[in-house]
Enzyme design. Structure first.
Site, PDB file in Angstrom:
ATOM      1  N   CYS A  91       0.838  -1.206   0.000  1.00  0.00           N
ATOM      2  CA  CYS A  91       0.000   0.000   0.000  1.00  0.00           C
ATOM      3  C   CYS A  91       0.867   1.248   0.000  1.00  0.00           C
ATOM      4  CB  CYS A  91      -0.912  -0.009   1.239  1.00  0.00           C
ATOM      5  SG  CYS A  91      -1.963   1.462   1.335  1.00  0.00           S
ATOM      6  N   PHE A 312     -24.403 -12.581  23.512  1.00  0.00           N
ATOM      7  CA  PHE A 312     -23.907 -11.518  22.617  1.00  0.00           C
ATOM      8  C   PHE A 312     -24.153 -11.947  21.168  1.00  0.00           C
ATOM      9  CE2 PHE A 312     -21.319 -11.725  26.451  1.00  0.00           C
ATOM     10  CZ  PHE A 312     -21.386 -10.438  26.953  1.00  0.00           C
ATOM     11  N   CYS A 407     -12.354 -10.793  20.939  1.00  0.00           N
ATOM     12  CA  CYS A 407     -11.630  -9.795  20.144  1.00  0.00           C
ATOM     13  C   CYS A 407     -10.618  -9.054  21.004  1.00  0.00           C
ATOM     14  CB  CYS A 407     -12.598  -8.823  19.467  1.00  0.00           C
ATOM     15  SG  CYS A 407     -13.652  -7.919  20.615  1.00  0.00           S
TER      16      CYS A 407
END
Length: 451
Positions: A91, A312, A407
């Site tokens: 990138c 969740f 996470c």
């Protein structure tokens, strides 16, 4: 009466104050090792430097982004002596854009870093190592991201509209017209978006833009004032050219310009379609999401006669595939709108054996009516804060097996301590490479009740 001078003077209690390292200063230093977030760590004059874009063993020139106390945050400006592991970043915005911070590192090394981060947290915080390490769950290195938020800001002084991604450790906006981690379907939209937005008559009214790709492509524009008719026409024409839905977010909830527009994504192995709206949580990596569900089901090993709890649950990402394999699924979420969305997804997929409930998942669940019958297995996928209050009562539900999708390895490790107290053992764990080219770690852990 005149004041007498006592000769006393106030002195700083800590002695001589050390001057801070100024932002923008450049420093040549050697990188000793990597921190858990992928930044290089070096030491100069008693200070610890965290240098983005560097690798262990390199000699670099670093530019200071900020400093506090003995800690300096910086980014690599030049590499004088490169590591053998260094690779060219694909990138052109690498090092300035705040995303994809470890592109200089081969993918195998990225996975090793994430694996080390998970293992270190489990060992240091919970004092455990899984009985079995699972292989990393991976997908494509690039062209994986099906959702992106793009910053937009009118610079009144320069009379210029800035469009792009936030810079590292800054509110600056880096102009972006390509992004290698976006799915291919969104690349043409990303390339053409800045010029289109700059052509609008009231750029001051623009907030941010979000791009989505799933069952359809979509462009969501946040605006802080009503749009001019000619600007709305420009936006509609742009989306029509790129075969994308147009959603507007002014006051209230985001709304599609075409009321019949639907957004969703497919879970092909289970022949499921899940609808969502901008603002709902959706995993950005479709390929790893499917592999994650497959692994969770394999680890949980649900049986046809079982009652399973999904905490969740969101849109039903895990609950709906689970419902195809068990007698009953009870799925719980903290937000009313998500409960309704998940219920609608179950009905549209003709699944009658899954029930969705709203509950405050920061509190114990032992008072909920749907707890009484108990569960033989539990799956939970909490946010970064983890699920400390919830896991404190799981053993009382009768659960023999528990799959925890995380996470944040730090809160997974913290919650593991509580699960150990309840008699669960860490049977298996592994990383999920949901965000390649970043140091962000997702993980999955299987806990089993000790016999």
């Amino acid at each position: 009466m005149a004041k007498r001078d006592s000769g006393l003077r106030f002195q700083p209690s800590g002695g001589t104050r050390t001057a801070q390292v100024p932002t923008g200063k450049k420093q040549r230093l050697t990188i000793e090792r990597l921190a858990n977030d992928g930044r290089g760590v070096g030491f100069v004059d008693g200070r610890t430097w965290f240098v983005a874009g560097s690798l262990a063993g390199e000699e670099v020139e670093a530019r200071v982004l900020g400093a506090h106390g003995k800690v300096v945050e910086a980014r690599t400006e030049r590499v004088f002596q490169a590591s053998d592991l260094r690779r060219p970043a694909p990138c052109p915005h690498f090092g300035r854009c705040g995303g994809c911070s470890v592109q200089q590192m081969p993918h195998a090394e990225q996975l090793a870093l994430k694996q080390h981060m998970l293992a270190e947290q489990l060992s240091r915080v919970a004092g455990v190592e899984p009985e079995e390490w699972a292989a990393p769950l991976t997908g494509n290195e690039y062209a994986y991201r099906r959702r992106a938020r793009i910053a937009v800001r009118w610079d009144a002084r320069a009379k210029r509209l800035d469009v792009g991604f936030r810079a590292a450790s800054s509110q600056d906006i880096i102009a972006i017209d390509q992004c290698p981690v976006l799915v291919q379907a969104l690349q043409p939209i990303m390339t053409a978006l800045p010029a289109m937005l700059a052509s609008l008559s009231k750029p001051q009214a623009l907030g941010h833009v979000e791009l989505f790709s799933g069952s359809a492509n979509a462009v969501l524009l946040r605006h802080t004032a009503p749009l001019a008719e000619q600007d709305l026409a420009t936006l509609k024409a742009f989306c029509e050219t790129h075969d994308a839905q147009l959603w507007l977010h002014g006051e209230g909830e985001p709304q599609p310009v075409d009321p019949s527009a639907q957004l969703g994504y497919e879970l092909a192995p289970w022949n499921l379609q899940l609808a969502y709206r901008p603002g709902d949580f959706v995993q950005v990596n479709a390929q790893v999401n499917v592999a994650m569900i497959q692994q969770a089901l394999a680890w949980l090993a649900p049986r046809p006669d079982e009652r399973v709890l999904d905490l969740f649950c969101g849109l039903g990402n895990f609950a709906l595939p689970l419902a195809q394999n068990v007698r009953e699924v009870v799925a719980v979420e903290g937000v009313d709108t998500m409960v309704q969305r998940a219920t609608d997804n179950a009905l549209s997929n003709d699944l009658q054996n899954v029930k969705f409930y709203r509950a405050d998942l920061s509190q114990p669940l032992d008072k909920a009516a749907w707890v009484a019958e108990g569960f033989s297995a539990v799956l939970l996928d909490p946010p970064r804060d983890g699920a400390f209050e919830v896991v404190g009562k799981l053993k009382s539900l009768g659960a023999e097996r528990l799959v925890y999708v995380s996470c944040n390895p730090a809160t997974l490790a913290r919650d593991t301590v509580e699960l150990k107290k309840q008699g669960y053992r860490l049977r298996r764990a592994g990383i999920l490479d949901m965000f390649p080219q970043t140091a962000h770690v997702e993980a999955m852990a299987l806990f089993e009740a000790s016999k």
